[in-house]
Design an enzyme around this catalytic site. Structure first.
Site, PDB file in Angstrom:
ATOM      1  N   SER A  55       0.818  -1.213   0.000  1.00  0.00           N
ATOM      2  CA  SER A  55       0.000   0.000   0.000  1.00  0.00           C
ATOM      3  C   SER A  55       0.849   1.260   0.000  1.00  0.00           C
ATOM      4  CB  SER A  55      -0.940  -0.010   1.201  1.00  0.00           C
ATOM      5  OG  SER A  55      -0.263  -0.402   2.353  1.00  0.00           O
ATOM      6  N   HIS A 103      -2.501  -2.731  -6.296  1.00  0.00           N
ATOM      7  CA  HIS A 103      -2.990  -2.369  -4.960  1.00  0.00           C
ATOM      8  C   HIS A 103      -4.512  -2.434  -4.910  1.00  0.00           C
ATOM      9  CE1 HIS A 103      -3.263   0.875  -1.606  1.00  0.00           C
ATOM     10  NE2 HIS A 103      -3.337  -0.338  -1.109  1.00  0.00           N
ATOM     11  N   GLU A 160      -5.301   0.107  -7.844  1.00  0.00           N
ATOM     12  CA  GLU A 160      -4.286   1.112  -8.188  1.00  0.00           C
ATOM     13  C   GLU A 160      -3.103   0.325  -8.779  1.00  0.00           C
ATOM     14  OE1 GLU A 160      -2.826   3.050  -4.606  1.00  0.00           O
ATOM     15  OE2 GLU A 160      -2.800   4.989  -5.590  1.00  0.00           O
ATOM     16  N   ASN A 195      -2.844   6.213  -0.570  1.00  0.00           N
ATOM     17  CA  ASN A 195      -2.421   6.453   0.819  1.00  0.00           C
ATOM     18  C   ASN A 195      -1.697   7.780   1.019  1.00  0.00           C
ATOM     19  OD1 ASN A 195      -3.563   4.384   2.337  1.00  0.00           O
ATOM     20  ND2 ASN A 195      -2.217   2.933   1.298  1.00  0.00           N
TER      21      ASN A 195
HETATM   22  N1  CAA Z   1     -15.430  -7.659   4.476  1.00  0.00           N
HETATM   23  C1  CAA Z   1     -16.000  -8.027   3.298  1.00  0.00           C
HETATM   24  N2  CAA Z   1     -17.149  -7.516   2.832  1.00  0.00           N
HETATM   25  C2  CAA Z   1     -17.769  -6.601   3.600  1.00  0.00           C
HETATM   26  C3  CAA Z   1     -17.246  -6.173   4.843  1.00  0.00           C
HETATM   27  C4  CAA Z   1     -16.016  -6.742   5.266  1.00  0.00           C
HETATM   28  N3  CAA Z   1     -15.421  -6.390   6.407  1.00  0.00           N
HETATM   29  N4  CAA Z   1     -18.078  -5.252   5.364  1.00  0.00           N
HETATM   30  C5  CAA Z   1     -19.091  -5.116   4.480  1.00  0.00           C
HETATM   31  N5  CAA Z   1     -18.898  -5.925   3.424  1.00  0.00           N
HETATM   32  C6  CAA Z   1     -19.753  -6.044   2.233  1.00  0.00           C
HETATM   33  C7  CAA Z   1     -21.157  -6.540   2.556  1.00  0.00           C
HETATM   34  O1  CAA Z   1     -21.198  -7.953   2.513  1.00  0.00           O
HETATM   35  C8  CAA Z   1     -21.964  -5.911   1.440  1.00  0.00           C
HETATM   36  O2  CAA Z   1     -21.821  -6.663   0.270  1.00  0.00           O
HETATM   37  P1  CAA Z   1     -23.030  -6.737  -0.817  1.00  0.00           P
HETATM   38  O3  CAA Z   1     -23.290  -5.327  -1.262  1.00  0.00           O
HETATM   39  O4  CAA Z   1     -22.494  -7.599  -1.912  1.00  0.00           O
HETATM   40  O5  CAA Z   1     -24.186  -7.324  -0.105  1.00  0.00           O
HETATM   41  C9  CAA Z   1     -21.257  -4.567   1.189  1.00  0.00           C
HETATM   42  O6  CAA Z   1     -19.948  -4.714   1.727  1.00  0.00           O
HETATM   43  C10 CAA Z   1     -21.955  -3.418   1.861  1.00  0.00           C
HETATM   44  O7  CAA Z   1     -22.053  -3.762   3.240  1.00  0.00           O
HETATM   45  P2  CAA Z   1     -23.126  -3.188   4.238  1.00  0.00           P
HETATM   46  O8  CAA Z   1     -24.339  -2.744   3.475  1.00  0.00           O
HETATM   47  O9  CAA Z   1     -23.328  -4.152   5.360  1.00  0.00           O
HETATM   48  O10 CAA Z   1     -22.352  -1.996   4.939  1.00  0.00           O
HETATM   49  P3  CAA Z   1     -21.967  -0.594   4.422  1.00  0.00           P
HETATM   50  O11 CAA Z   1     -22.937  -0.036   3.441  1.00  0.00           O
HETATM   51  O12 CAA Z   1     -21.708   0.131   5.677  1.00  0.00           O
HETATM   52  O13 CAA Z   1     -20.600  -0.793   3.623  1.00  0.00           O
HETATM   53  C11 CAA Z   1     -18.236  -0.814   3.528  1.00  0.00           C
HETATM   54  C12 CAA Z   1     -19.478  -1.370   4.221  1.00  0.00           C
HETATM   55  C13 CAA Z   1     -18.259  -1.219   2.042  1.00  0.00           C
HETATM   56  C14 CAA Z   1     -17.036  -1.432   4.212  1.00  0.00           C
HETATM   57  C15 CAA Z   1     -18.296   0.747   3.638  1.00  0.00           C
HETATM   58  O14 CAA Z   1     -18.389   1.102   4.986  1.00  0.00           O
HETATM   59  C16 CAA Z   1     -17.088   1.409   3.031  1.00  0.00           C
HETATM   60  O15 CAA Z   1     -17.012   1.610   1.845  1.00  0.00           O
HETATM   61  N6  CAA Z   1     -16.139   1.800   3.897  1.00  0.00           N
HETATM   62  C17 CAA Z   1     -14.910   2.439   3.467  1.00  0.00           C
HETATM   63  C18 CAA Z   1     -13.964   1.366   3.003  1.00  0.00           C
HETATM   64  C19 CAA Z   1     -12.674   1.954   2.544  1.00  0.00           C
HETATM   65  O16 CAA Z   1     -12.428   3.160   2.558  1.00  0.00           O
HETATM   66  N7  CAA Z   1     -11.784   1.062   2.096  1.00  0.00           N
HETATM   67  C20 CAA Z   1     -10.462   1.459   1.695  1.00  0.00           C
HETATM   68  C21 CAA Z   1      -9.564   1.229   2.877  1.00  0.00           C
HETATM   69  S1  CAA Z   1      -7.944   1.743   2.485  1.00  0.00           S
HETATM   70  C22 CAA Z   1      -7.288   0.433   1.711  1.00  0.00           C
HETATM   71  O17 CAA Z   1      -7.808  -0.617   1.590  1.00  0.00           O
HETATM   72  C23 CAA Z   1      -5.955   0.660   1.151  1.00  0.00           C
HETATM   73  C24 CAA Z   1      -4.839   0.697   2.060  1.00  0.00           C
HETATM   74  O18 CAA Z   1      -3.758   0.566   1.512  1.00  0.00           O
HETATM   75  C25 CAA Z   1      -4.834   0.900   3.496  1.00  0.00           C
END
Ligand code: CAA
Length: 284
Positions: free
Chosen positions: A119, A140, A152, A190
């Site tokens: 990342s 990524h 990415e 990031n």
């Molecule tokens: N693992 C896998 N799938 C998950 C999950 C998890 N921990 N949490 C939720 N989901 C899935 C659900 O199963 C659901 O799937 P479907 O649409 O296929 O049914 C979908 O995500 C939406 O879930 P919910 O409706 O229950 O919950 P939500 O609307 O609150 O969405 C979320 C959950 C998608 C995680 C949302 O909160 C979100 O987009 N959060 C931000 C995530 C983000 O910013 N990610 C980037 C992180 S940084 C990174 O990854 C890079 C790095 O280098 C650090």
């Protein structure tokens, strides 16, 4: 080159997610980790995710069985000898990644692409451990891998156009959108996300507002799906700290200095959701 065989190195949260998505879109996947216990745990989390999709009627039971049949488990890096691409998703540590790439370079066939899900670390530096830097690239994925649309793609100094083209095509075959980024600490994702999270931590540290209220501002005020402190717990506070250190050291600017509160939490072993405690308490 036509990719069919994919090896994912590292069966943690990201590795398991990448393996699941690759198997879903028809690739034969080898999920690799150093310990049998880690690969079993990775497979268990994939099974749990697929069961959830079956329960929501997004996929059928026979789809799930078919996807799982495409996933093979490995604890021997030598298994990279039959792969077209290896996607490394091990711990975010440059020395560990360099050692994995040196090993992969020994065993993987000449045509194989070596990708890393890092990342923030330097693709160019990782590639320099191999005799095929033109076939080394950053791929990524975002967490949760199945849900987030972006990959990415990061070009190291020597990454060839052909490697970039093959990896872009593969990411698109996984129903992802891609962006092309040059190798620089933190890339784009990031470089922008982590200073925002770090600033949110400074806001707690300086007593400006409570953890809940800071998250509420960004959720309701800026329409972010998660507040930055919830997101930090979700990513892992150790990973957040490591990325901030990589930005500070790599860019050489103290505007990226990690908040002392972030360091303190990591020292306490409060790493977020995975350890049951971070900015929030997950013990229940
Ligand atoms: N693992 C896998 N799938 C998950 C999950 C998890 N921990 N949490 C939720 N989901 C899935 C659900 O199963 C659901 O799937 P479907 O649409 O296929 O049914 C979908 O995500 C939406 O879930 P919910 O409706 O229950 O919950 P939500 O609307 O609150 O969405 C979320 C959950 C998608 C995680 C949302 O909160 C979100 O987009 N959060 C931000 C995530 C983000 O910013 N990610 C980037 C992180 S940084 C990174 O990854 C890079 C790095 O280098 C650090």
């Amino acid at each position: 080159m036509d990719i069919q065989q994919v090896m994912v190195v590292g069966a943690g949260q990201m590795g398991a997610g990448i393996a699941q998505v690759c198997a879903t879109y028809g690739y034969n996947v080898t999920l690799h980790d150093i310990e049998e216990e880690h690969v079993e745990k990775g497979l268990k989390s994939i099974r749990k995710q697929l069961e959830r999709q079956v329960n929501k009627k997004q996929i059928s039971q026979s789809d799930m069985d078919r996807f799982l049949q495409r996933i093979h488990l490995s604890t021997k890096i030598r298994n990279s000898e039959s792969q077209d691409i290896i996607i490394e998703a091990a711990v975010e540590n440059i020395e560990i990644k360099k050692s994995i790439f040196a090993d992969l370079d020994k065993f993987a066939p000449d045509h194989a692409i070596l990708a890393t899900n890092t990342s923030s670390l330097s693709i160019t530096e990782i590639a320099a451990e191999t005799k095929r830097p033109e076939k080394v690239i950053g791929m990524h994925f975002m967490n949760p891998v199945r849900v987030m649309k972006l990959v990415e793609i990061i070009r190291g100094l020597a990454t060839s156009d052909e490697t970039f083209r093959v990896v872009k095509k593969m990411a698109e075959s996984l129903n992802k959108s891609t962006v092309e980024v040059n190798d620089f600490p933190g890339f784009v994702s990031n470089r922008i996300l982590m200073p925002m999270i770090n600033e949110a931590i400074y806001t707690v540290f300086e007593g400006v507002a409570t953890v809940e209220d800071i998250d509420e501002v960004m959720k309701l005020g800026m329409n972010h799906p998660m507040g930055p402190l919830t997101l930090a717990d979700f990513i892992g506070l150790d990973t957040c700290l490591y990325i901030m250190e990589t930005l500070q050291e790599g860019i050489g600017d103290d505007k990226y200095r990690p908040c002392p509160l972030l360091r303190k939490y990591v020292k306490a072993g409060w790493l977020g959701k995975k350890t049951g405690r971070g900015f929030y308490n997950y013990s229940n």
